[in-house]
Enzyme design. Structure first.
Site, PDB file in Angstrom:
ATOM      1  N   ASP A   8      -2.705  22.701  16.073  1.00 54.67           N
ATOM      2  CA  ASP A   8      -1.187  22.230  16.285  1.00 54.67           C
ATOM      3  C   ASP A   8      -1.051  21.973  17.938  1.00 54.67           C
ATOM      4  OD1 ASP A   8       1.562  22.402  15.789  1.00 54.67           O
ATOM      5  OD2 ASP A   8       1.870  24.516  16.679  1.00 54.67           O
ATOM      6  N   ASP A  10       2.072  22.183  20.022  1.00 50.39           N
ATOM      7  CA  ASP A  10       3.300  23.043  20.653  1.00 50.39           C
ATOM      8  C   ASP A  10       3.178  24.351  20.578  1.00 50.39           C
ATOM      9  OD1 ASP A  10       4.598  20.657  21.465  1.00 50.39           O
ATOM     10  OD2 ASP A  10       6.159  20.943  19.954  1.00 50.39           O
TER      11      ASP A  10
END
Length: 219
Positions: A8, A10
């Site tokens: 991922d 963020d």
């Protein structure tokens, strides 16, 4: 055997959460809606359209679909303008070291982010070189907790889900990894990502050595 890693963006590679919060806050203030950090926490790992839906539901507001789309675009414009602030100093501690280590060891690496601005963020970080595949909000139609973005990354890496480890900081992201048949590393508090196969409080702790130690039968 583990052959690939999917990250991922963020909260894992860098923390754009504050920029997202400020952009949503600016939009909410403009609309006269209530929005605070508690509501913002519900948006972690969620797509832009789903996020505005959560904010509207919190405020018991209903708008025509075209107006909702226009507001989502407005928020994104505010957010994108703020991305120019990001520099190569904005990796989360441990993230760049891990990405470098994975390159040295020959693992395949993909991004699996709900953000449609991932490429811009990676460019600002000078991080594009670490990734073989960029999977983002433009790559699939269903966002997390659906596993589609991770399945996209694995397919493009030419790997099976069981050959990949996903790094996630959101509950919905860990749910997506598990739903897709991936191994998972949770980054953050256990009440949020404790259902991952292994959980670390920060990226600095989630080194390749520690992950190999936990999944020792897979390397």
């Amino acid at each position: 055997m583990i052959k690939g890693f999917i990250f991922d963006l963020d909260g894992v590679i860098t923390d754009t959460a504050e920029l997202h919060f400020l952009a949503w806050k600016a939009l909410a203030d403009d609309m006269g809606w209530q929005f605070d950090r508690d509501v913002n926490e519900k948006l972690r790992g969620v797509s832009r359209m789903d996020s505005i839906g959560i904010i509207m539901e919190h405020n018991r507001v209903s708008l025509p679909e075209d107006e909702v789309a226009a507001l989502a675009t407005k928020k994104n414009d505010i957010y994108v303008a703020s991305l120019d602030q990001i520099t190569t100093e904005d990796y989360l501690p441990g993230a760049r070291e891990l990405l470098t280590h994975l390159r040295q060891e020959g693992f395949k690496v993909a991004l699996g982010s709900a953000s449609k601005n991932s490429t811009k963020v990676l460019q600002q970080l000078n991080a594009t070189k670490y990734f073989d595949v960029i999977g983002d909000g433009n790559s699939v139609s269903k966002s997390k907790p659906a596993p589609d973005i991770f399945l996209f990354g694995a397919e493009k890496l030419d790997l099976k889900p069981a050959e990949c480890i996903v790094y996630e900081d959101a509950e919905s992201g860990v749910d997506a990894a598990k739903a897709g048949g991936f191994f998972s590393v949770g980054i953050g508090p256990k009440d949020r990502v404790g259902h991952a196969d292994v959980c670390f409080s920060s990226m600095k702790e989630a080194t390749l050595f520690e992950v190999k130690s936990h999944f020792k039968d897979l390397f």
